[in-house]
Design a protein around this motif. Structure first.
Motif, PDB file in Angstrom:
ATOM      1  N   PHE A   2     -16.949  -2.506   4.762  1.00 19.93           N
ATOM      2  CA  PHE A   2     -17.804  -1.862   3.640  1.00 19.93           C
ATOM      3  C   PHE A   2     -19.431  -1.391   4.172  1.00 19.93           C
ATOM      4  O   PHE A   2     -19.777  -2.210   4.423  1.00 19.93           O
ATOM      5  CB  PHE A   2     -17.709  -2.554   2.443  1.00 19.93           C
ATOM      6  CG  PHE A   2     -16.261  -2.947   1.960  1.00 19.93           C
ATOM      7  CD1 PHE A   2     -15.526  -2.093   1.932  1.00 19.93           C
ATOM      8  CD2 PHE A   2     -16.183  -4.280   1.846  1.00 19.93           C
ATOM      9  CE1 PHE A   2     -14.207  -2.317   1.308  1.00 19.93           C
ATOM     10  CE2 PHE A   2     -14.855  -4.718   1.097  1.00 19.93           C
ATOM     11  CZ  PHE A   2     -13.937  -3.767   0.942  1.00 19.93           C
ATOM     12  N   VAL A  54     -12.786 -11.441  -0.279  1.00 21.59           N
ATOM     13  CA  VAL A  54     -11.814 -11.921  -1.094  1.00 21.59           C
ATOM     14  C   VAL A  54     -11.973 -13.427  -1.618  1.00 21.59           C
ATOM     15  O   VAL A  54     -11.774 -13.302  -2.882  1.00 21.59           O
ATOM     16  CB  VAL A  54     -10.644 -12.084  -0.174  1.00 21.59           C
ATOM     17  CG1 VAL A  54      -9.017 -12.623  -0.806  1.00 21.59           C
ATOM     18  CG2 VAL A  54     -10.147 -10.783   0.481  1.00 21.59           C
ATOM     19  N   ILE A  75      -2.335 -12.097   1.089  1.00 27.46           N
ATOM     20  CA  ILE A  75      -2.034 -11.697   2.289  1.00 27.46           C
ATOM     21  C   ILE A  75      -3.360 -11.242   3.046  1.00 27.46           C
ATOM     22  O   ILE A  75      -3.879 -10.367   2.509  1.00 27.46           O
ATOM     23  CB  ILE A  75      -1.212 -10.347   2.211  1.00 27.46           C
ATOM     24  CG1 ILE A  75       0.102 -10.962   1.589  1.00 27.46           C
ATOM     25  CG2 ILE A  75      -0.730 -10.033   3.655  1.00 27.46           C
ATOM     26  CD1 ILE A  75       1.293  -9.570   1.367  1.00 27.46           C
ATOM     27  N   ARG A  88      -1.403  -9.208  -2.845  1.00 26.07           N
ATOM     28  CA  ARG A  88      -2.473  -8.833  -1.732  1.00 26.07           C
ATOM     29  C   ARG A  88      -3.463  -9.932  -1.533  1.00 26.07           C
ATOM     30  O   ARG A  88      -3.780 -10.110  -0.435  1.00 26.07           O
ATOM     31  CB  ARG A  88      -3.031  -7.482  -1.958  1.00 26.07           C
ATOM     32  CG  ARG A  88      -2.074  -6.272  -1.827  1.00 26.07           C
ATOM     33  CD  ARG A  88      -2.921  -5.205  -2.415  1.00 26.07           C
ATOM     34  NE  ARG A  88      -1.830  -3.801  -2.585  1.00 26.07           N
ATOM     35  CZ  ARG A  88      -1.979  -2.932  -3.390  1.00 26.07           C
ATOM     36  NH1 ARG A  88      -3.163  -3.073  -4.265  1.00 26.07           N
ATOM     37  NH2 ARG A  88      -1.116  -2.168  -3.562  1.00 26.07           N
ATOM     38  N   MET A 108      -6.989  -5.620   0.595  1.00 27.70           N
ATOM     39  CA  MET A 108      -7.219  -6.929   0.722  1.00 27.70           C
ATOM     40  C   MET A 108      -6.908  -7.719  -0.847  1.00 27.70           C
ATOM     41  O   MET A 108      -7.484  -8.848  -1.187  1.00 27.70           O
ATOM     42  CB  MET A 108      -8.634  -7.186   1.003  1.00 27.70           C
ATOM     43  CG  MET A 108      -8.895  -7.244   2.392  1.00 27.70           C
ATOM     44  SD  MET A 108     -10.395  -7.592   2.740  1.00 27.70           S
ATOM     45  CE  MET A 108     -11.391  -6.317   1.938  1.00 27.70           C
ATOM     46  N   GLY A 168     -12.379  -0.315   8.539  1.00 24.87           N
ATOM     47  CA  GLY A 168     -12.606  -0.257   6.950  1.00 24.87           C
ATOM     48  C   GLY A 168     -13.585  -1.210   6.429  1.00 24.87           C
ATOM     49  O   GLY A 168     -13.552  -1.752   5.406  1.00 24.87           O
ATOM     50  N   ILE A 226      -7.184  -3.936   8.675  1.00 22.89           N
ATOM     51  CA  ILE A 226      -6.766  -2.465   8.526  1.00 22.89           C
ATOM     52  C   ILE A 226      -6.899  -1.719  10.125  1.00 22.89           C
ATOM     53  O   ILE A 226      -7.931  -2.140  10.522  1.00 22.89           O
ATOM     54  CB  ILE A 226      -7.284  -1.382   7.622  1.00 22.89           C
ATOM     55  CG1 ILE A 226      -7.050   0.003   7.577  1.00 22.89           C
ATOM     56  CG2 ILE A 226      -8.840  -1.864   7.521  1.00 22.89           C
ATOM     57  CD1 ILE A 226      -7.680   0.680   6.242  1.00 22.89           C
ATOM     58  N   TYR A 232      -5.453  -8.843   5.349  1.00 23.73           N
ATOM     59  CA  TYR A 232      -5.013  -7.662   6.086  1.00 23.73           C
ATOM     60  C   TYR A 232      -6.268  -7.089   7.039  1.00 23.73           C
ATOM     61  O   TYR A 232      -7.279  -6.924   6.348  1.00 23.73           O
ATOM     62  CB  TYR A 232      -4.626  -6.828   4.717  1.00 23.73           C
ATOM     63  CG  TYR A 232      -4.465  -5.552   5.355  1.00 23.73           C
ATOM     64  CD1 TYR A 232      -3.444  -5.016   6.206  1.00 23.73           C
ATOM     65  CD2 TYR A 232      -5.050  -4.050   4.416  1.00 23.73           C
ATOM     66  CE1 TYR A 232      -3.047  -3.720   6.507  1.00 23.73           C
ATOM     67  CE2 TYR A 232      -4.421  -2.917   4.977  1.00 23.73           C
ATOM     68  CZ  TYR A 232      -3.732  -2.529   5.920  1.00 23.73           C
ATOM     69  OH  TYR A 232      -3.320  -1.457   6.314  1.00 23.73           O
ATOM     70  N   ARG A 273     -12.696 -11.148   7.941  1.00 20.47           N
ATOM     71  CA  ARG A 273     -12.739 -10.843   6.596  1.00 20.47           C
ATOM     72  C   ARG A 273     -11.207 -11.157   6.024  1.00 20.47           C
ATOM     73  O   ARG A 273     -10.964 -11.636   5.091  1.00 20.47           O
ATOM     74  CB  ARG A 273     -13.092  -9.369   6.336  1.00 20.47           C
ATOM     75  CG  ARG A 273     -12.992  -9.041   4.908  1.00 20.47           C
ATOM     76  CD  ARG A 273     -13.691  -7.560   4.815  1.00 20.47           C
ATOM     77  NE  ARG A 273     -12.787  -6.490   5.240  1.00 20.47           N
ATOM     78  CZ  ARG A 273     -13.128  -5.293   5.191  1.00 20.47           C
ATOM     79  NH1 ARG A 273     -14.012  -4.753   4.611  1.00 20.47           N
ATOM     80  NH2 ARG A 273     -12.157  -4.263   5.765  1.00 20.47           N
ATOM     81  N   GLU A 302      -9.050   1.804   1.335  1.00 25.45           N
ATOM     82  CA  GLU A 302      -7.575   1.155   1.535  1.00 25.45           C
ATOM     83  C   GLU A 302      -7.882  -0.114   2.090  1.00 25.45           C
ATOM     84  O   GLU A 302      -7.077  -1.126   1.507  1.00 25.45           O
ATOM     85  CB  GLU A 302      -6.983   1.967   2.791  1.00 25.45           C
ATOM     86  CG  GLU A 302      -5.706   1.625   3.164  1.00 25.45           C
ATOM     87  CD  GLU A 302      -4.767   2.674   3.389  1.00 25.45           C
ATOM     88  OE1 GLU A 302      -4.695   3.004   4.772  1.00 25.45           O
ATOM     89  OE2 GLU A 302      -3.969   3.260   2.649  1.00 25.45           O
ATOM     90  N   ALA A 303      -9.084  -0.570   2.570  1.00 29.57           N
ATOM     91  CA  ALA A 303      -9.008  -1.939   3.103  1.00 29.57           C
ATOM     92  C   ALA A 303      -9.483  -2.726   1.860  1.00 29.57           C
ATOM     93  O   ALA A 303      -8.981  -3.821   1.756  1.00 29.57           O
ATOM     94  CB  ALA A 303     -10.376  -2.093   4.092  1.00 29.57           C
ATOM     95  N   ALA A 304     -10.244  -2.278   0.649  1.00 32.07           N
ATOM     96  CA  ALA A 304     -10.569  -3.016  -0.442  1.00 32.07           C
ATOM     97  C   ALA A 304      -9.082  -3.015  -1.161  1.00 32.07           C
ATOM     98  O   ALA A 304      -8.862  -4.089  -1.455  1.00 32.07           O
ATOM     99  CB  ALA A 304     -11.448  -2.204  -1.311  1.00 32.07           C
ATOM    100  N   LYS A 305      -8.478  -2.209  -1.161  1.00 33.52           N
ATOM    101  CA  LYS A 305      -7.196  -2.129  -2.088  1.00 33.52           C
ATOM    102  C   LYS A 305      -6.203  -2.984  -1.295  1.00 33.52           C
ATOM    103  O   LYS A 305      -5.837  -4.198  -1.700  1.00 33.52           O
ATOM    104  CB  LYS A 305      -6.525  -0.607  -2.033  1.00 33.52           C
ATOM    105  CG  LYS A 305      -5.642  -0.645  -3.131  1.00 33.52           C
ATOM    106  CD  LYS A 305      -5.208   1.001  -3.215  1.00 33.52           C
ATOM    107  CE  LYS A 305      -3.942   1.200  -3.675  1.00 33.52           C
ATOM    108  NZ  LYS A 305      -3.272   2.630  -3.623  1.00 33.52           N
ATOM    109  N   LEU A 307       1.044  -0.930   0.186  1.00 29.92           N
ATOM    110  CA  LEU A 307      -0.004   0.049   0.242  1.00 29.92           C
ATOM    111  C   LEU A 307       1.072   1.302  -0.138  1.00 29.92           C
ATOM    112  O   LEU A 307       0.497   2.208  -0.494  1.00 29.92           O
ATOM    113  CB  LEU A 307      -0.914   0.037   1.114  1.00 29.92           C
ATOM    114  CG  LEU A 307      -1.955  -0.963   1.214  1.00 29.92           C
ATOM    115  CD1 LEU A 307      -2.824  -1.155   2.508  1.00 29.92           C
ATOM    116  CD2 LEU A 307      -3.165  -0.761  -0.077  1.00 29.92           C
TER     117      LEU A 307
END
Ligand SMILES: Nc1ncnc2c1ncn2[C@@H]1O[C@H](COP(=O)(O)OP(=O)(O)OP(=O)(O)O)[C@@H](O)[C@H]1O
Ligand SMILES: [Mg+2]
Lengths: 370, 240
Positions: free
Chosen positions: A89, A101, A79, A76, B150, A87, A83, A81, A150, B145-148, A52
């Motif tokens: 949706f 994912v 991996i 990604r 992941m 974050g 955050i 992640y 998630r 940012e979370a979407a990116k 990122l």
């Protein structure tokens, strides 16, 4: 395996680097905790691993491959992640959030649905109740757990988690931590996670990276960190109650003792006495048909209390602990209920044994145990 | 007892249609004189309404697609400065009176349906574009940012995350545009593209208020009607 080789990040327009000459290696299947004061570069470090952010200097390798040469999206997708800001949706239900994912990876619908429910259960959210909700209808801690679910959903070999349990209450947090340790034992993922809780770092991590102002101050196992902090800063971070923190390094299952017997509540007292005398261990556990603990009887109880069967004189067990929990958790539980023992129970296999306060003191005295 | 949902949705459009029928019916039945009777006939009303809806429909369709497309383009990070400039130009453009725009096109492009559609398009693309841009820019950065982070690809981030989250604001822009559009379309009569404006302008020139009133009333009802419809879509789309 993740390797950071002299990694530096200077944000545009800033003089001081956010991350400075970071050298660090997280071996395959190991858990690494990043800890340090706010603004020391923990998040920046994680975000450079999944690209990122691009480092301004140095190289990051994953399994020997330079990440800057990999396709960022492929990278990604492998991996997980979490955050820091969670974050989620806002326009998608919990279920759809968790399925992000797997959908990106085009898993079959049925697999996704089953997997989603499994992930929600894993983080302690009952799918029936939660999967159709929108994030706005969740508490902060629940949102955070959905965020973790998630990240785990597509079973990535590597996990980056930025304060994954920060907003969760202590009891749920301990449960999640233990659950996490249990699955980590089977999954052997390579994990880097940020925390502000030194207890969490000691408990969960194989290696702890202490950072300060963008630099790595110490990178060591929890045991080393506790016994040999490199400087004042680290010593302050681990705190003065180091011997208690050390209890995090041992899991209950490692020192639990088997009782003289696992008996039913209906057992006559003479038989209980016989069991205790025969085995020299002065405690028996009373269990129900599913082998779940109901109570405990010590030799002392046999003298002081009267009754006909075991059920009449047992001391009830207010709560029990799993084998994956640490001795520190066991200690907390003893203090909480004012008892000198805890019973160790596994969800599937039932009652395993017990630990007494004496055992803990024994362990703390014996430094070699760590 | 509250009426069931579809019934409730139908209520407002039905009421509007009834009011429109009453209005036209009144003008047909009680014309103030023979001139009014000649101007307001079923076939005249039909023709004007058809022309009007045709103008609105075509120009809105194009405006929605182009507005959203441009809004998306200028909301991409590479267009950061560009986006701000466009946003301001758009806001400025909005203050130019519709009559002025029409006059402008008349002198440059001439008369007819196409010119009217072009002018209406230009006028109603602005709110759509501005709201698309604002809707996307207003999404909290950590969601993107979370979407990116992941591993979502840019197309999925746009179609599954950005546009759905911005949808309510985009729809609000479309509503504004449609109301403006229906109103501005009454001016199409000046460049010979017909529509409900015919009644208004003719009515004004022969000083027959009933004729003006019929045209203006139908235009207003049409505007409310579409505004309500898009509002329904919005309500339907947003449950979070
Ligand atoms: N996108 C950015 N642009 C400019 N500076 C940034 C950016 N992100 C972080 N920084 C700066 O880099 C430094 C490290 O930030 P970082 O987010 O890595 O801290 P952190 O260790 O995660 O802190 P916290 O515990 O508060 O989350 C800070 O001084 C921050 O102001
Ligand atoms: Mg951070």
């Amino acid at each position: 395996m993740i390797r950071l080789d002299d990694v530096t990040k200077i944000f545009p327009g800033q003089k001081t680097p956010a991350v400075k000459n970071l050298n660090m290696e997280i071996p395959e299947g190991c858990v690494c905790a990043l800890i340090g004061p706010s603004g020391c570069g923990k998040t920046t470090t994680l975000k450079m691993i999944n690209r990122l952010y691009e480092p301004t200097g140095g190289t990051i390798y994953i399994n020997g491959q330079d990440v800057s040469k990999m396709d960022p999206i492929e990278l990604r997708l492998g991996i997980g992640y979490v955050i820091q800001e969670i974050g989620l949706f806002p326009h998608l239900t919990v279920e759809d959030n968790v399925a992000t994912v797997p959908r990106e990876k085009k898993w079959p619908k049925d697999t996704i649905r089953q997997n989603t429910e499994e992930m929600l259960r894993l983080v302690g959210l009952e799918p029936k109740e939660f999967k159709k909700r929108y994030p706005s209808a969740l508490s902060g801690g629940q949102r955070q757990r959905v965020g973790v679910a998630r990240a785990l959903a597509a079973d990535p070999p590597i996990l980056l988690m930025d304060e994954p349990f920060g907003a969760v209450d202590p009891i749920t947090r301990t449960r999640l931590q233990n659950e996490f340790l249990r699955i980590q034992e089977q999954m052997q993922k390579t994990i880097a996670f940020v925390t502000h809780d030194i207890d969490e770092a000691i408990k969960m991590a194989d290696n702890i990276a202490v950072m300060q102002e963008g630099s790595l101050v110490q990178y060591a196992t929890p045991g080393e960190l506790l016994s040999q902090p490199v400087d004042e800063f680290v010593a302050k971070l681990v705190g003065s109650d180091r011997s208690i923190k050390r209890l995090h390094l041992i899991r209950c299952r490692e020192i639990l003792k088997k009782p003289a017997g696992f008996l039913r509540a209906g057992t006559p007292l003479e038989e209980v006495r016989k069991e205790i005398e025969n085995s020299k261990i002065r405690i028996v556990l009373i269990v129900d048909g599913d082998n779940m603990p109901q109570g405990i009887i010590s030799a002392g109880d046999l003298e002081q209390r009267t009754g006909r069967v075991a059920g009449d004189i047992l001391r009830e067990i207010p709560d029990y602990i799993t084998g994956d929990a640490t001795l520190r958790d066991a200690f907390s539980m003893m203090l909480e209920y004012g008892q000198s023992h805890v019973v160790v129970t596994d969800k599937n296999d039932g009652c395993q044994g017990y630990i007494t306060l004496g055992d803990l003191l024994e362990v703390m005295k014996d430094d070699d145990a760590f | 007892m509250t009426p069931s949902k579809p019934l409730r949705w139908m209520l407002v459009p039905l009421a509007l249609i009834i009011v429109a029928c009453l209005l036209v019916g009144y003008a047909l039945k009680y014309p103030t004189d023979s001139l009014v009777a000649r101007l307001i006939t079923i076939s005249n009303v039909n023709k004007a309404l058809k022309e009007h809806l045709g103008l609105v429909f075509v120009s809105m369709l194009v405006a929605v697609f182009t507005g959203i497309a441009f809004g998306i383009i200028i909301s991409r990070p590479i267009f950061y400065v560009f986006g701000r400039v466009i946003e301001n130009v758009v806001n400025l453009g909005q203050t130019v009176p519709s009559l002025a725009i029409l006059a402008l096109f008349y002198s440059v492009l001439g008369l007819g349906f196409n010119v009217a559609v072009f002018a209406l398009w230009l006028y109603s693309i602005l709110p759509v574009l501005r709201n698309t841009y604002a809707g996307i820019k207003n999404i909290t950065p950590d969601v993107i940012e979370a979407a990116k982070g992941m591993g979502m690809n840019p197309w999925h981030i746009l179609t599954r995350i950005e546009l759905p989250i911005a949808a309510p604001i985009i729809l609000a822009g479309i509503r504004t545009a449609i109301v403006i559009n229906v109103g501005a379309a009454t001016l199409a009569t000046f460049i010979g593209a017909g529509g409900l404006g015919d009644f208004i302008v003719t009515g004004l020139s022969v000083r027959r208020n009933l004729v003006v009133f019929t045209g203006a009333g139908l235009a207003a009802i049409t505007a409310i009607f579409f505004d309500y419809l898009v509002g329904l879509v919005e309500e339907h789309l947003v449950h979070w």
